[in-house]
Structures are given as structure tokens and as C-alpha cells.
Design a protein around this motif. Structure first.
Motif, PDB file in Angstrom:
ATOM      1  N   GLU A  21      -0.311   2.897  19.057  1.00 39.67           N
ATOM      2  CA  GLU A  21       0.599   3.270  20.149  1.00 39.67           C
ATOM      3  C   GLU A  21      -0.070   4.176  21.175  1.00 39.67           C
ATOM      4  O   GLU A  21       0.287   4.159  22.354  1.00 39.67           O
ATOM      5  N   ALA A  22      -1.023   4.980  20.731  1.00 39.23           N
ATOM      6  CA  ALA A  22      -1.728   5.891  21.625  1.00 39.23           C
ATOM      7  C   ALA A  22      -3.038   6.298  20.971  1.00 39.23           C
ATOM      8  O   ALA A  22      -3.171   6.280  19.737  1.00 39.23           O
ATOM      9  N   PHE A  23      -3.993   6.682  21.806  1.00 39.64           N
ATOM     10  CA  PHE A  23      -5.307   7.099  21.326  1.00 39.64           C
ATOM     11  C   PHE A  23      -5.628   8.437  21.979  1.00 39.64           C
ATOM     12  O   PHE A  23      -5.961   8.505  23.163  1.00 39.64           O
ATOM     13  N   GLY A  24      -5.479   9.515  21.211  1.00 33.96           N
ATOM     14  CA  GLY A  24      -5.635  10.861  21.736  1.00 33.96           C
ATOM     15  C   GLY A  24      -7.000  11.456  21.446  1.00 33.96           C
ATOM     16  O   GLY A  24      -7.535  11.288  20.346  1.00 33.96           O
ATOM     17  N   TYR A  25      -7.528  12.171  22.427  1.00 31.28           N
ATOM     18  CA  TYR A  25      -8.868  12.744  22.325  1.00 31.28           C
ATOM     19  C   TYR A  25      -8.891  14.209  22.729  1.00 31.28           C
ATOM     20  O   TYR A  25      -8.175  14.627  23.648  1.00 31.28           O
ATOM     21  N   ALA A  26      -9.774  14.946  22.090  1.00 31.95           N
ATOM     22  CA  ALA A  26     -10.173  16.259  22.586  1.00 31.95           C
ATOM     23  C   ALA A  26     -11.208  16.046  23.679  1.00 31.95           C
ATOM     24  O   ALA A  26     -12.123  15.218  23.539  1.00 31.95           O
ATOM     25  N   ILE A  27     -11.057  16.769  24.789  1.00 35.54           N
ATOM     26  CA  ILE A  27     -12.118  16.818  25.792  1.00 35.54           C
ATOM     27  C   ILE A  27     -13.022  17.978  25.399  1.00 35.54           C
ATOM     28  O   ILE A  27     -12.561  19.112  25.246  1.00 35.54           O
ATOM     29  N   THR A  28     -14.300  17.717  25.205  1.00 41.24           N
ATOM     30  CA  THR A  28     -15.217  18.771  24.789  1.00 41.24           C
ATOM     31  C   THR A  28     -16.415  18.820  25.725  1.00 41.24           C
ATOM     32  O   THR A  28     -16.781  17.828  26.360  1.00 41.24           O
ATOM     33  N   SER A  29     -17.005  19.988  25.798  1.00 45.15           N
ATOM     34  CA  SER A  29     -18.251  20.179  26.540  1.00 45.15           C
ATOM     35  C   SER A  29     -19.081  21.199  25.770  1.00 45.15           C
ATOM     36  O   SER A  29     -18.593  22.295  25.468  1.00 45.15           O
ATOM     37  N   GLY A  30     -20.271  20.813  25.409  1.00 43.37           N
ATOM     38  CA  GLY A  30     -21.105  21.690  24.605  1.00 43.37           C
ATOM     39  C   GLY A  30     -20.498  21.995  23.247  1.00 43.37           C
ATOM     40  O   GLY A  30     -20.750  23.055  22.671  1.00 43.37           O
ATOM     41  N   GLY A  31     -19.674  21.085  22.748  1.00 46.93           N
ATOM     42  CA  GLY A  31     -19.032  21.252  21.454  1.00 46.93           C
ATOM     43  C   GLY A  31     -17.718  22.003  21.487  1.00 46.93           C
ATOM     44  O   GLY A  31     -16.985  22.026  20.499  1.00 46.93           O
ATOM     45  N   ALA A  32     -17.376  22.626  22.619  1.00 45.24           N
ATOM     46  CA  ALA A  32     -16.140  23.403  22.723  1.00 45.24           C
ATOM     47  C   ALA A  32     -14.991  22.525  23.191  1.00 45.24           C
ATOM     48  O   ALA A  32     -15.153  21.701  24.097  1.00 45.24           O
ATOM     49  N   VAL A  33     -13.807  22.705  22.590  1.00 43.13           N
ATOM     50  CA  VAL A  33     -12.619  21.988  23.028  1.00 43.13           C
ATOM     51  C   VAL A  33     -12.117  22.626  24.320  1.00 43.13           C
ATOM     52  O   VAL A  33     -11.804  23.817  24.363  1.00 43.13           O
ATOM     53  N   ILE A  34     -12.047  21.825  25.389  1.00 47.53           N
ATOM     54  CA  ILE A  34     -11.656  22.367  26.694  1.00 47.53           C
ATOM     55  C   ILE A  34     -10.443  21.644  27.281  1.00 47.53           C
ATOM     56  O   ILE A  34     -10.024  21.947  28.399  1.00 47.53           O
ATOM     57  N   GLY A  35      -9.870  20.714  26.541  1.00 50.42           N
ATOM     58  CA  GLY A  35      -8.700  20.020  27.050  1.00 50.42           C
ATOM     59  C   GLY A  35      -8.321  18.851  26.175  1.00 50.42           C
ATOM     60  O   GLY A  35      -8.851  18.683  25.068  1.00 50.42           O
ATOM     61  N   SER A  36      -7.402  18.046  26.671  1.00 48.77           N
ATOM     62  CA  SER A  36      -6.865  16.920  25.913  1.00 48.77           C
ATOM     63  C   SER A  36      -6.640  15.744  26.850  1.00 48.77           C
ATOM     64  O   SER A  36      -6.312  15.924  28.029  1.00 48.77           O
ATOM     65  N   CYS A  37      -6.817  14.536  26.324  1.00 50.40           N
ATOM     66  CA  CYS A  37      -6.559  13.341  27.113  1.00 50.40           C
ATOM     67  C   CYS A  37      -6.240  12.192  26.175  1.00 50.40           C
ATOM     68  O   CYS A  37      -6.409  12.306  24.957  1.00 50.40           O
ATOM     69  N   GLY A  38      -5.767  11.092  26.734  1.00 50.56           N
ATOM     70  CA  GLY A  38      -5.459   9.972  25.866  1.00 50.56           C
ATOM     71  C   GLY A  38      -5.048   8.727  26.622  1.00 50.56           C
ATOM     72  O   GLY A  38      -4.769   8.756  27.826  1.00 50.56           O
ATOM     73  N   LEU A  39      -5.034   7.626  25.887  1.00 49.10           N
ATOM     74  CA  LEU A  39      -4.545   6.337  26.353  1.00 49.10           C
ATOM     75  C   LEU A  39      -3.230   6.062  25.650  1.00 49.10           C
ATOM     76  O   LEU A  39      -3.150   6.158  24.417  1.00 49.10           O
ATOM     77  N   HIS A  40      -2.200   5.679  26.413  1.00 40.56           N
ATOM     78  CA  HIS A  40      -0.855   5.520  25.866  1.00 40.56           C
ATOM     79  C   HIS A  40      -0.270   4.164  26.234  1.00 40.56           C
ATOM     80  O   HIS A  40      -0.318   3.754  27.393  1.00 40.56           O
ATOM     81  N   ARG A  41       0.329   3.502  25.240  1.00 39.18           N
ATOM     82  CA  ARG A  41       0.998   2.221  25.475  1.00 39.18           C
ATOM     83  C   ARG A  41       2.468   2.497  25.800  1.00 39.18           C
ATOM     84  O   ARG A  41       3.348   2.301  24.968  1.00 39.18           O
TER      85      ARG A  41
END
Length: 201
Positions: free
Chosen positions: A71-91
Motif C-alpha cells: 500500500e505504501a513504501f516509506g523511507y528515512a531520508i538520510t545524509s551521512g548516516g543521519a536521519v534528516i527526514g521522511s518520504c514515501g510512495l503511496h497508493r
């Protein structure tokens, strides 16, 4: 096609960001990033008003379940290993479509990182069977969010008044819809395409 994946890659590198699938052990990092971002999230994200550690845990559990069901594919946005946000693909926009959502910690804005994340998601979305369009929706007042699809070459296809009016305090209740079709995506031939991280099939 037989070689089409049923789900996107669990880890994706694109330029200066890496997206990786959320896991329950991300609770501390996500809770901290969300708490530190509340001032910029509250005007646009209804869920931000109810943020607490339990809500973060519930989000991670729901994200896991949604991934498993497709139904959805959620991801952590990371840079240099640090979590800096969230994003995803949603049906949630009908058959053949995927909607991209995103937010980023205010310390990391203005660097093009959300645009990179959205490009990575679009590339993965168009690899999935039956996907013919990817969309980004945002309130008309949220110009920062709208700059992302504009930079990526999405086409604004619709503006409409949201039934019930604004849901979050910064909104004006007008939803803006941007769309990229699979043909447009392939015709654009981006210089750098999203790729699976090392070790991914």
C-alpha cells in the motif's frame, strides 16, 4: 514484464541522499528528527499536532505493514548516516498511480535534498508493474513543497478546493496536483538515475 520488481529497493542512493526503508529500531532517530522539526511541520502536516513517541512508534509499525501489503513504501531520508527526514510512495490516487510525500528537518532545507529524494522515489516508482504516473500533492500556500515537482519537471494538472477546507493551520484549502507520466519520465533521460544501494538485487 517478468523482471519487474513487486516493491522498490529498500535502500536507494541518489546524489547526496540515501533513502532506506524504515525499521522499528529507527524510533529514537525519527522521534528526535520529528520533534526538532515541529515548527516547520505543524503548519502543513495534520499529524504533527499529535506528535509524541508513541505516535512515532505507531507510524513505524504502520509503515512496516503498508510495505508488506504494497500500500505504501516509506523511507528515512538520510545524509551521512543521519536521519534528516521522511518520504514515501503511496497508493492513494487510484490504479496506476503513486503519490510522493516528504518532509525534511529544517537544518537541512535549501540544499536540494528533498528534490533528490523525490527523484529517487519517482525512478523507483516507475519500475513497479502497472505504474503509469507519479504525483505530488500539496496545499497552494506551501510553496516550498511545490518547488520540488517544479524542479523535477512535473506538470501541474489540477487545483481544487479541498472538501471541508484547510486541515492544518498554514493551509488555504486548495490542493495543487503535479504529475509525471512514465513516458515523460523516460523521455527526460535524467543524467543521474536512482540506483539500488550496494548489496541490493
Amino acid at each position: 514484464m517478468d523482471d519487474e520488481p513487486s516493491a522498490p529497493a529498500e535502500s536507494i542512493r541518489f546524489d547526496r541522499v540515501e533513502l532506506r526503508r524504515w525499521h522499528m529500531n529507527d524510533l529514537d532517530a525519527l522521534d528526535r528528527a520529528t520533534t526538532e522539526s515541529l515548527d516547520t511541520l505543524l503548519p502543513w502536516m495534520v499529524w504533527a499536532a499529535g506528535h509524541n513517541r508513541q505516535a512515532t512508534a505507531d507510524f513505524l509499525a504502520r509503515t512496516h505493514d503498508d510495505w508488506e501489503t504494497g500500500e505504501a513504501f516509506g523511507y528515512a531520508i538520510t545524509s551521512g548516516g543521519a536521519v534528516i527526514g521522511s518520504c514515501g510512495l503511496h497508493r492513494r490516487i487510484g490504479a496506476g498511480g503513486l503519490e510522493i510525500g516528504y518532509w525534511i528537518h529544517p537544518r537541512w532545507t535549501g540544499q536540494g535534498l528533498v528534490t533528490m529524494a523525490a527523484a529517487a522515489l519517482a525512478g523507483q516508482g516507475f519500475r513497479l508493474p502497472g505504474v503509469d504516473r507519479v504525483e505530488i500533492h500539496h496545499d497552494a500556500a506551501n510553496t516550498a513543497s511545490g518547488a520540488v515537482p517544479f524542479r523535477l519537471g512535473f506538470t501541474e494538472v489540477e487545483r481544487f478546493h479541498v472538501p471541508g477546507g484547510p486541515a492544518a493551520p498554514g493551509e488555504v484549502g486548495i490542493d495543487v496536483v503535479w504529475r509525471m507520466t512514465v513516458d515523460q519520465w523516460h523521455a527526460a533521460q535524467p543524467v543521474s538515475r536512482p540506483t539500488r544501494a550496494a548489496g541490493q538485487a
